[in-house]
Design a protein around this motif. Sequence first.
Motif, mmCIF file in Angstrom:
data_model
loop_
_atom_site.group_PDB
_atom_site.id
_atom_site.type_symbol
_atom_site.label_atom_id
_atom_site.label_comp_id
_atom_site.label_asym_id
_atom_site.label_seq_id
_atom_site.Cartn_x
_atom_site.Cartn_y
_atom_site.Cartn_z
ATOM 1 N N GLY A 156 32.273 5.905 2.593
ATOM 2 C CA GLY A 156 33.138 6.682 3.469
ATOM 3 C C GLY A 156 32.740 8.136 3.574
ATOM 4 N N ARG A 157 31.654 8.510 2.883
ATOM 5 C CA ARG A 157 31.171 9.896 2.950
ATOM 6 C C ARG A 157 29.670 9.902 2.692
ATOM 7 N NH1 ARG A 157 29.835 11.508 -2.118
ATOM 8 N NH2 ARG A 157 30.939 10.649 -3.917
ATOM 9 N N ALA A 158 29.061 11.045 2.939
ATOM 10 C CA ALA A 158 27.647 11.196 2.594
ATOM 11 C C ALA A 158 27.512 11.215 1.075
ATOM 12 C CB ALA A 158 27.099 12.480 3.202
ATOM 13 N N GLN A 159 26.473 10.545 0.553
ATOM 14 C CA GLN A 159 26.294 10.440 -0.890
ATOM 15 C C GLN A 159 25.312 11.503 -1.398
ATOM 16 O OE1 GLN A 159 28.229 7.941 -2.177
ATOM 17 N NE2 GLN A 159 28.782 7.478 -0.052
ATOM 18 N N PRO A 160 25.565 12.050 -2.589
ATOM 19 C CA PRO A 160 24.536 12.889 -3.210
ATOM 20 C C PRO A 160 23.301 12.040 -3.494
ATOM 21 C CG PRO A 160 26.310 12.398 -4.766
ATOM 22 C CD PRO A 160 26.760 11.887 -3.436
ATOM 23 N N SER A 161 22.128 12.624 -3.424
ATOM 24 C CA SER A 161 20.918 11.807 -3.533
ATOM 25 C C SER A 161 19.811 12.514 -4.309
ATOM 26 C CB SER A 161 20.414 11.426 -2.145
ATOM 27 O OG SER A 161 20.132 12.581 -1.385
ATOM 28 N N PHE A 162 18.840 11.696 -4.749
ATOM 29 C CA PHE A 162 17.701 12.202 -5.519
ATOM 30 C C PHE A 162 16.520 12.467 -4.580
ATOM 31 C CE2 PHE A 162 20.110 9.698 -8.600
ATOM 32 C CZ PHE A 162 20.152 10.544 -9.700
ATOM 33 N N ASP A 163 16.666 13.364 -3.671
ATOM 34 C CA ASP A 163 15.561 13.633 -2.762
ATOM 35 C C ASP A 163 15.636 15.075 -2.271
ATOM 36 O OD1 ASP A 163 17.651 13.554 -0.985
ATOM 37 O OD2 ASP A 163 17.013 11.738 0.033
ATOM 38 N N GLY A 180 0.804 -1.215 0.000
ATOM 39 C CA GLY A 180 0.000 0.000 0.000
ATOM 40 C C GLY A 180 0.836 1.263 0.000
ATOM 41 N N ASP A 181 0.152 2.388 0.218
ATOM 42 C CA ASP A 181 0.787 3.699 0.311
ATOM 43 C C ASP A 181 1.531 4.026 -0.987
ATOM 44 O OD1 ASP A 181 1.163 5.944 2.182
ATOM 45 O OD2 ASP A 181 3.271 5.451 2.051
ATOM 46 N N GLU A 182 2.630 4.763 -0.898
ATOM 47 C CA GLU A 182 3.501 5.005 -2.038
ATOM 48 C C GLU A 182 4.546 3.901 -2.072
ATOM 49 O OE1 GLU A 182 5.900 8.489 -1.723
ATOM 50 O OE2 GLU A 182 6.702 7.965 0.219
ATOM 51 N N VAL A 183 5.313 3.843 -3.158
ATOM 52 C CA VAL A 183 6.341 2.810 -3.213
ATOM 53 C C VAL A 183 7.541 3.296 -4.017
ATOM 54 C CG1 VAL A 183 5.264 1.675 -5.216
ATOM 55 C CG2 VAL A 183 6.815 0.377 -3.754
ATOM 56 N N LEU A 184 8.720 3.184 -3.401
ATOM 57 C CA LEU A 184 9.994 3.435 -4.071
ATOM 58 C C LEU A 184 10.077 4.812 -4.732
ATOM 59 C CD1 LEU A 184 10.190 -0.176 -5.363
ATOM 60 C CD2 LEU A 184 12.003 0.871 -3.995
ATOM 61 N N THR A 185 9.678 5.824 -3.980
ATOM 62 C CA THR A 185 9.827 7.211 -4.418
ATOM 63 C C THR A 185 10.989 7.848 -3.656
ATOM 64 O OG1 THR A 185 8.470 8.275 -2.731
ATOM 65 C CG2 THR A 185 7.307 7.300 -4.624
ATOM 66 N N PRO A 186 11.445 9.033 -4.075
ATOM 67 C CA PRO A 186 12.500 9.721 -3.317
ATOM 68 C C PRO A 186 12.074 10.113 -1.898
ATOM 69 C CG PRO A 186 12.397 10.570 -5.548
ATOM 70 C CD PRO A 186 11.183 9.702 -5.364
ATOM 71 N N ASP A 187 10.777 10.068 -1.592
ATOM 72 C CA ASP A 187 10.324 10.349 -0.233
ATOM 73 C C ASP A 187 10.450 9.133 0.673
ATOM 74 O OD1 ASP A 187 9.728 12.969 -0.750
ATOM 75 O OD2 ASP A 187 7.623 12.837 -0.162
ATOM 76 N N SER A 188 10.394 7.934 0.085
ATOM 77 C CA SER A 188 10.404 6.715 0.897
ATOM 78 C C SER A 188 11.665 5.893 0.708
ATOM 79 C CB SER A 188 9.190 5.841 0.546
ATOM 80 O OG SER A 188 9.263 5.397 -0.798
ATOM 81 N N SER A 189 12.577 6.363 -0.128
ATOM 82 C CA SER A 189 13.772 5.590 -0.474
ATOM 83 C C SER A 189 14.966 6.522 -0.615
ATOM 84 C CB SER A 189 13.565 4.861 -1.810
ATOM 85 O OG SER A 189 12.334 4.196 -1.866
ATOM 86 N N ARG A 190 16.151 5.950 -0.448
ATOM 87 C CA ARG A 190 17.375 6.696 -0.751
ATOM 88 C C ARG A 190 17.896 6.229 -2.105
ATOM 89 N NH1 ARG A 190 18.267 6.183 4.946
ATOM 90 N NH2 ARG A 190 18.629 8.196 5.963
#
Length: 296
Positions: free
Chosen positions: A237-244, A217-227
Amino acid sequence: MEPLELAGWTHTYSGKVRDLYVPAAGEDGTVLVVASDRISAYDHVLSSTIPDKGKVLTALSLWWFEQLRDIVPNHLLSGGVSTDVPAAVAGRAMLCRKLEMFPVECVARGYLTGSGLVEYRENQAVCGVALPAGLVDGSRLAEPIFTPATKAEVGEHDENVSFEHVAASVGAEAAAELRDLTIAVYRRAEQIARERGIVLADTKLEFGRADGVTVLGDEVLTPDSSRFWPAESWEPGRAQPSFDKQFVRDWLTSAASGWDRNGSEPPPVLPAEVVERTRERYVDAYERLTGSTFAG
């Protein structure tokens, strides 16, 4: 922000991003799930919105439901431009089966970051799952792991819990099914994303029951619910750039915002540049994953 008034529908609930409606004529087992352009950060729903965000989230969820339908049934009845969806929310609403939701956030992690990394640094385990020594931010795990969390109210933190906690809450059989479905969905999605140059670090899923069957249910595999991370720049070893909402978080915690995350004041209005760059990241994720141009 007040939810829209929709003819023929009664508003019943608002989360950080979504508004739920049921038929005004009475319960018939359906629910209208409307994705707004609201954005949240650090447990605050911001006063600023991200144009087209609701449409991106809905379009991406619809696409993923299709990719996963052979693994698990979903709650979708119709969406997009269906005549069953009110014109005022066309493109960002889904007509769905009403589910009896499980009281657990089902999280799969294939990479170590976020709250999982914090927990790992404390005891070399995440949600009771022991992990090898020497892992760093962004490390890929040998196998994806199930790291559930409690569902928190708006403004509160989800709390990571063990599999045993879930089993005590919903029963051992249901807990095992939720774990197995979560990992199966993650494996399929991780493969699809990787083929498109995107790393799926982790994802949060929600399941419910309809007629005795477990349903996604709900949403699935969006930038709001996933990295989602660009594969070309992944570097443990560092923070990754991301699509969110990375640009939102970065600006809020910068000196430019003047906001004290630990204070009592709500976050300030976002600058136009931060809004636009955040919108671009959501659209980019949709286009990379689906191979389609976002029509808006």
